[in-house]
Design a protein around this motif. Structure first.
Motif, PDB file in Angstrom:
ATOM      1  N   GLU A   1       0.814  -1.208   0.000  1.00  0.00           N
ATOM      2  CA  GLU A   1       0.000   0.000   0.000  1.00  0.00           C
ATOM      3  C   GLU A   1       0.850   1.262   0.000  1.00  0.00           C
ATOM      4  O   GLU A   1       0.507   2.254  -0.641  1.00  0.00           O
ATOM      5  CB  GLU A   1      -0.914   0.004   1.229  1.00  0.00           C
ATOM      6  N   GLN A   2       1.960   1.221   0.714  1.00  0.00           N
ATOM      7  CA  GLN A   2       2.844   2.385   0.792  1.00  0.00           C
ATOM      8  C   GLN A   2       3.844   2.421  -0.357  1.00  0.00           C
ATOM      9  O   GLN A   2       4.686   3.323  -0.415  1.00  0.00           O
ATOM     10  CB  GLN A   2       3.588   2.388   2.127  1.00  0.00           C
ATOM     11  N   GLN A   3       3.754   1.425  -1.233  1.00  0.00           N
ATOM     12  CA  GLN A   3       4.653   1.329  -2.383  1.00  0.00           C
ATOM     13  C   GLN A   3       6.113   1.418  -1.947  1.00  0.00           C
ATOM     14  O   GLN A   3       6.920   2.138  -2.527  1.00  0.00           O
ATOM     15  CB  GLN A   3       4.326   2.419  -3.411  1.00  0.00           C
ATOM     16  N   LEU A   4       6.393   0.644  -0.927  1.00  0.00           N
ATOM     17  CA  LEU A   4       7.740   0.651  -0.353  1.00  0.00           C
ATOM     18  C   LEU A   4       8.676  -0.161  -1.228  1.00  0.00           C
ATOM     19  O   LEU A   4       8.373  -1.304  -1.586  1.00  0.00           O
ATOM     20  CB  LEU A   4       7.704   0.063   1.065  1.00  0.00           C
ATOM     21  N   ALA A   5       9.792   0.419  -1.557  1.00  0.00           N
ATOM     22  CA  ALA A   5      10.789  -0.282  -2.361  1.00  0.00           C
ATOM     23  C   ALA A   5      12.124  -0.224  -1.639  1.00  0.00           C
ATOM     24  O   ALA A   5      12.575   0.842  -1.214  1.00  0.00           O
ATOM     25  CB  ALA A   5      10.911   0.352  -3.745  1.00  0.00           C
ATOM     26  N   GLY A   6      12.748  -1.343  -1.478  1.00  0.00           N
ATOM     27  CA  GLY A   6      14.046  -1.390  -0.811  1.00  0.00           C
ATOM     28  C   GLY A   6      14.533  -2.811  -0.704  1.00  0.00           C
ATOM     29  O   GLY A   6      13.786  -3.766  -0.957  1.00  0.00           O
ATOM     30  N   SER A   7      15.791  -2.953  -0.306  1.00  0.00           N
ATOM     31  CA  SER A   7      16.381  -4.291  -0.317  1.00  0.00           C
ATOM     32  C   SER A   7      16.617  -4.867   1.063  1.00  0.00           C
ATOM     33  O   SER A   7      16.807  -6.071   1.193  1.00  0.00           O
ATOM     34  CB  SER A   7      17.718  -4.256  -1.071  1.00  0.00           C
ATOM     35  N   THR A   8      16.630  -4.022   2.105  1.00  0.00           N
ATOM     36  CA  THR A   8      16.972  -4.541   3.431  1.00  0.00           C
ATOM     37  C   THR A   8      15.873  -4.268   4.439  1.00  0.00           C
ATOM     38  O   THR A   8      15.183  -3.250   4.387  1.00  0.00           O
ATOM     39  CB  THR A   8      18.279  -3.920   3.956  1.00  0.00           C
ATOM     40  N   CYS A   9      15.767  -5.196   5.380  1.00  0.00           N
ATOM     41  CA  CYS A   9      14.755  -5.131   6.421  1.00  0.00           C
ATOM     42  C   CYS A   9      15.426  -5.390   7.764  1.00  0.00           C
ATOM     43  O   CYS A   9      16.354  -6.206   7.863  1.00  0.00           O
ATOM     44  CB  CYS A   9      13.673  -6.179   6.138  1.00  0.00           C
ATOM     45  N   LEU A  10      14.972  -4.707   8.814  1.00  0.00           N
ATOM     46  CA  LEU A  10      15.501  -4.879  10.162  1.00  0.00           C
ATOM     47  C   LEU A  10      14.378  -5.339  11.078  1.00  0.00           C
ATOM     48  O   LEU A  10      13.329  -4.697  11.143  1.00  0.00           O
ATOM     49  CB  LEU A  10      16.080  -3.551  10.668  1.00  0.00           C
ATOM     50  N   VAL A  11      14.608  -6.467  11.758  1.00  0.00           N
ATOM     51  CA  VAL A  11      13.631  -6.983  12.714  1.00  0.00           C
ATOM     52  C   VAL A  11      14.206  -6.819  14.114  1.00  0.00           C
ATOM     53  O   VAL A  11      15.225  -7.433  14.448  1.00  0.00           O
ATOM     54  CB  VAL A  11      13.297  -8.465  12.450  1.00  0.00           C
ATOM     55  N   LEU A  12      13.579  -5.999  14.925  1.00  0.00           N
ATOM     56  CA  LEU A  12      13.991  -5.801  16.310  1.00  0.00           C
ATOM     57  C   LEU A  12      13.080  -6.645  17.193  1.00  0.00           C
ATOM     58  O   LEU A  12      11.892  -6.358  17.332  1.00  0.00           O
ATOM     59  CB  LEU A  12      13.887  -4.325  16.694  1.00  0.00           C
ATOM     60  N   GLY A  13      13.653  -7.684  17.752  1.00  0.00           N
ATOM     61  CA  GLY A  13      12.857  -8.664  18.482  1.00  0.00           C
ATOM     62  C   GLY A  13      12.602  -9.870  17.591  1.00  0.00           C
ATOM     63  O   GLY A  13      11.473 -10.318  17.419  1.00  0.00           O
ATOM     64  N   SER A  14      13.691 -10.383  17.020  1.00  0.00           N
ATOM     65  CA  SER A  14      13.567 -11.477  16.056  1.00  0.00           C
ATOM     66  C   SER A  14      13.228 -12.808  16.703  1.00  0.00           C
ATOM     67  O   SER A  14      12.894 -13.770  16.004  1.00  0.00           O
ATOM     68  CB  SER A  14      14.868 -11.605  15.248  1.00  0.00           C
ATOM     69  N   GLY A  15      13.305 -12.899  18.042  1.00  0.00           N
ATOM     70  CA  GLY A  15      12.941 -14.137  18.718  1.00  0.00           C
ATOM     71  C   GLY A  15      13.734 -15.320  18.205  1.00  0.00           C
ATOM     72  O   GLY A  15      14.956 -15.249  18.031  1.00  0.00           O
ATOM     73  N   THR A  16      13.054 -16.408  17.919  1.00  0.00           N
ATOM     74  CA  THR A  16      13.717 -17.597  17.395  1.00  0.00           C
ATOM     75  C   THR A  16      13.706 -17.647  15.866  1.00  0.00           C
ATOM     76  O   THR A  16      14.027 -18.674  15.281  1.00  0.00           O
ATOM     77  CB  THR A  16      13.080 -18.870  17.975  1.00  0.00           C
ATOM     78  N   GLY A  17      13.317 -16.539  15.220  1.00  0.00           N
ATOM     79  CA  GLY A  17      13.652 -16.370  13.814  1.00  0.00           C
ATOM     80  C   GLY A  17      12.573 -16.464  12.763  1.00  0.00           C
ATOM     81  O   GLY A  17      12.811 -16.060  11.624  1.00  0.00           O
ATOM     82  N   LEU A  18      11.369 -16.973  13.058  1.00  0.00           N
ATOM     83  CA  LEU A  18      10.428 -17.270  11.981  1.00  0.00           C
ATOM     84  C   LEU A  18      10.008 -16.032  11.206  1.00  0.00           C
ATOM     85  O   LEU A  18       9.999 -16.054   9.967  1.00  0.00           O
ATOM     86  CB  LEU A  18       9.188 -17.984  12.536  1.00  0.00           C
ATOM     87  N   ILE A  19       9.653 -14.931  11.884  1.00  0.00           N
ATOM     88  CA  ILE A  19       9.194 -13.755  11.148  1.00  0.00           C
ATOM     89  C   ILE A  19      10.311 -13.194  10.274  1.00  0.00           C
ATOM     90  O   ILE A  19      10.069 -12.676   9.181  1.00  0.00           O
ATOM     91  CB  ILE A  19       8.638 -12.683  12.112  1.00  0.00           C
TER      92      ILE A  19
END
Length: 756
Positions: free
Chosen positions: A595-613
């Motif tokens: 919806e926000q037409q976001l374009a980019g190559s990298t993502c940061l997950v803060l609180g990745s836990g055991t990894g699934l998301i």
């Protein structure tokens, strides 16, 4: 090396600021004094190459400690908005993070030592010069509202000031470990005198009757304090007796001569392993002629203080330094004695090798102090924190006296204690008068090891500006130190100062003998953490000491357990259908990105836990960085990344590209993380201070990026209150709910969307 100075040579430390009455002029003077002291210390290095050496194989090279304090000023001032722009983004990432090595046998990290390409000294000096000017401008131009409290933007400045004074002391210990020919005593640096001939000394025990003691810094006390100082502990201390003086080199010599370093029976399990690894035969700042292992790193790995042909500077008097005789470049004479006739032990001071000052306090790590206590026998141990407060009672005024109840603010401090840089070395233990209780050096000379594990006091809280200053050390791996040393200044020299080190650390740090002498057992507080091996953590006389297990004040450590890992795995991998928690959260992320037409190559997950998301988000991004403070969660996520499964119940779907994910354990968001087009925050409900993470989001999201925050408790009803820090940086887009099933019933998660 006077060329490194951006101010002036300085060896006199000012008092800290009274935060109720201080003026801008006083704050500026205290800043200049802080900055000058630090640079004066580094001016003792003889040439530029010394800045890139590692005096301790487990610590960073000295260039890091030269540039780390100014970087912290900038990064903290940015968080409060007192400045708006970075000075040098690459410096503010490279020099931001220190090191608290996990174990004495860690493999040397060459990013920190031999092969990493650090900036030039000239660049670092110019950086320090720019930061000095910026901080001066902040002090001069920012409106000052008194009193300065933890909620004031000015608190960030005082964090920088007291942080640099901590590093003045830690840097001095590292410089003291350098080869002697690489340093030169700054003009005006003064060692104390010593009889230097006292091999045995009467050190009687003084008895303290059963008493109640209360300690902890009131939150309205008008001086800066670190988070662990606040709160209050009240406890009963049974009868005990403690040595009148700190344990001296002359006393410790008897343990060394008795073969104490070679007898396993005197050492804890952890201590014996350290002693074998380091091949220690005497305290690290003693100098013999037998080529003992130094513990230096990188290019200095083969160096040893204990080589007479390499001990190239020897002072004949404790209070002065002799010049070398012409032509004698390999070794020096000691008062006319040739090398082969040198005494068995000499003493490494900051910049010289001196005749052994037997009446100065011995400086050892926790393992060495404990071995001496066991050798001494008869229930000897180190003091508890409560006992230390009782020993110093005669030296402190009641809190009703206000700021003057803290000795660091008193004009007669230098007449009572070797602290705040009165001398550039320890002093004889008899030099300063005893306090009312009869003890010498309860403040200053050298820090003392304490039996208790480091932990927060009841009422402990953190500030979003430095959430992880103390809390990661509430892990049972850090042992308390109290009292300050000769080079402790500012808050470090305060009556409220509470610090801790890993048990193998070296510092200007000694100990005092204590033993219980009544019928009641003395309580020693140890942190209850599953990661601790009890036999390694602490050893005390069980007949007279009761181990009190207390929870860590760092609630985040509660997740470092098998139970917490299994619960997190169940939350993430228990339901992989579209109704599962991670699947729904991924669906929200996927929708808003489109919806926000976001374009980019990298993502940061803060609180990745055991990894699934994080694995799921590889469907949308080429690279995903998963960060969590919980080491057990990160370890499990790493295992799943490499194998794809943990057991028959936990498996990463095959269509997810696990190779695109990088997991890191971090306790805050450092500058080195960089900026990303999409950030998912997924652990606010289990962080110690959520604001500490939210306030940094604007520094890591790209200008046209997007932030998604998921929380179980941060609902629409308290959005304004919960996200007040975030609203200062980012614009609110929308909020929604996702409902997933769990063992405890339906789980409602509130998801908010934000953008720059």
């Amino acid at each position: 090396m006077k060329s490194i100075l951006t101010g002036k040579l300085c060896l006199t430390s000012l008092k800290p600021c009274n935060l109720e009455t201080c003026t801008k002029e006083e704050i500026l003077e205290y800043f200049e004094n802080t900055y000058d002291l630090d640079e004066t210390l580094f001016s003792a290095l003889k040439d530029e190459s010394s800045f890139y050496l590692c005096p301790d194989r487990l610590r960073l090279p000295l260039i890091f400690y030269f540039c780390h304090p100014p970087v912290l000023y900038i990064n903290k001032l940015l968080l409060t908005g007192l400045i708006k722009e970075q000075v040098n983004p690459s410096f503010e990432a490279l020099f931001e993070t220190g090191v608290d090595e996990m174990s004495w046998d860690d493999t040397e990290n060459y990013r920190m030592g031999g092969s990493f390409n650090w900036p030039s000294l000239l660049e670092c000096v110019e950086y320090r010069r720019k930061v000095r000017a910026i901080v001066r401008k902040v002090i001069q131009e920012t409106p000052l509202e008194l009193p300065v409290t933890v909620d004031s933007p000015w608190w960030a400045l005082f964090i920088g000031l007291e942080h640099e004074r901590i590093h003045l002391e830690t840097s001095s210990v590292l410089i003291r470990q350098l080869p002697i020919h690489l340093v030169e005593k700054p003009l005006g640096w003064r060692y104390a005198s010593s009889s230097s001939g006292l091999e045995a000394f009467d050190n009687p025990l003084i008895k303290i009757p059963t008493s109640q003691v209360a300690y902890g810094k009131p939150r309205n006390f008008p001086s800066y304090g670190w988070d662990n100082e606040y709160g209050q502990m009240t406890t009963i201390v049974p009868d005990f007796e403690a040595s009148k003086y700190l344990i001296m080199n002359g006393e410790y010599l008897k343990f060394v001569q008795a073969g104490g370093y070679g007898k396993k029976v005197y050492w804890t399990k952890e201590g014996w392993e350290w002693r074998k690894f380091r091949q220690a035969h005497h305290p690290t700042f003693w100098v013999c002629t037998k080529g003992c292992k130094s513990g230096c790193g990188a290019a200095l790995a083969s160096y040893s203080h204990c080589q007479p042909d390499k001990a190239t500077k020897t002072s004949g008097e404790a209070g002065c330094t002799e010049e070398p005789p012409s032509g004698n470049q390999n070794g020096w004479c000691l008062n006319g004695v040739e090398e082969e006739e040198l005494p068995e032990y000499r003493y490494r001071a900051m910049f010289d090798i001196l005749p052994m000052p037997w009446d100065w306090p011995v400086e050892v790590n926790y393992h060495e102090a404990k071995a001496f206590c066991t050798w001494k026998g008869s229930g000897y141990r180190l003091p508890t924190e409560a006992e230390h407060h009782l020993m110093r009672d005669g030296s402190k005024k009641p809190l009703g006296d206000g700021i003057m109840s803290d000795p660091i603010f008193c004009d007669d401090l230098k007449e009572k204690s070797n602290i705040n840089l009165v001398f550039g070395s320890p002093t004889p233990v008899t030099m300063y008068p005893p306090n009312e209780a009869g003890f010498h050096d309860v403040f200053g000379n050298v820090w003392v090891w304490i039996e208790d594990h480091f932990n927060g006091l009841p009422g402990f809280d953190t500030t979003y500006l430095y959430d992880d200053f103390s809390s990661p050390c509430f892990d049972g791996q850090h042992t308390m130190i109290l009292g300050g040393s000769w080079i402790s200044t500012g808050d470090e020299a305060s009556r409220f100062a509470r610090f801790a080190f890993r048990r193998h650390f070296f510092q200007h740090l000694g100990f005092r003998l204590v033993r219980t002498c009544g019928l009641l057992k003395t309580p020693v507080r140890v942190v209850n953490a599953e990661t601790i091996i009890p036999d390694n953590s602490i050893t005390v006389p069980k007949e007279t000491v009761q181990m009190i297990t207390v929870p860590s004040a760092n609630t985040q450590l509660r997740y470092e357990t098998d139970v917490a890992v299994q619960e997190q795995l169940e939350l993430e991998y228990g339901d992989l259908s579209k109704a599962g928690y991670c699947s729904q959260l991924y669906g929200v992320c996927n929708r808003v990105i489109k919806e926000q037409q976001l374009a980019g190559s990298t993502c940061l997950v803060l609180g990745s836990g055991t990894g699934l998301i994080s694995f799921m988000l590889t469907q949308l991004f080429c690279k995903v960085i998963g960060i969590d403070y919980c080491g057990r969660f990160i370890e499990t996520a790493q295992q799943l990344k490499y194998s794809g499964y943990q057991n028959s119940d936990v498996k990463v779907p095959d269509y997810l590209d696990r190779d695109r994910v990088i997991f890191k354990q971090l306790t805050w968001i450092p500058k080195e993380i960089g900026r990303h087009c999409f950030i998912l925050v997924n652990f606010l409900d289990r962080t110690l201070n959520p604001s500490a993470w939210l306030v940094r989001l604007s520094q890591v999201v790209q200008a046209k990026g997007l932030v998604v925050v998921a929380s179980d408790t941060w609902s629409r009803n308290n959005l304004d209150q919960r996200f007040q820090e975030l609203r200062k940086q980012l614009s609110f887009v929308e909020q929604m709910e996702i409902i997933s099933k769990g063992k405890q019933g339906n789980k409602v998660t509130y998801v908010t969307i934000w953008k720059p």
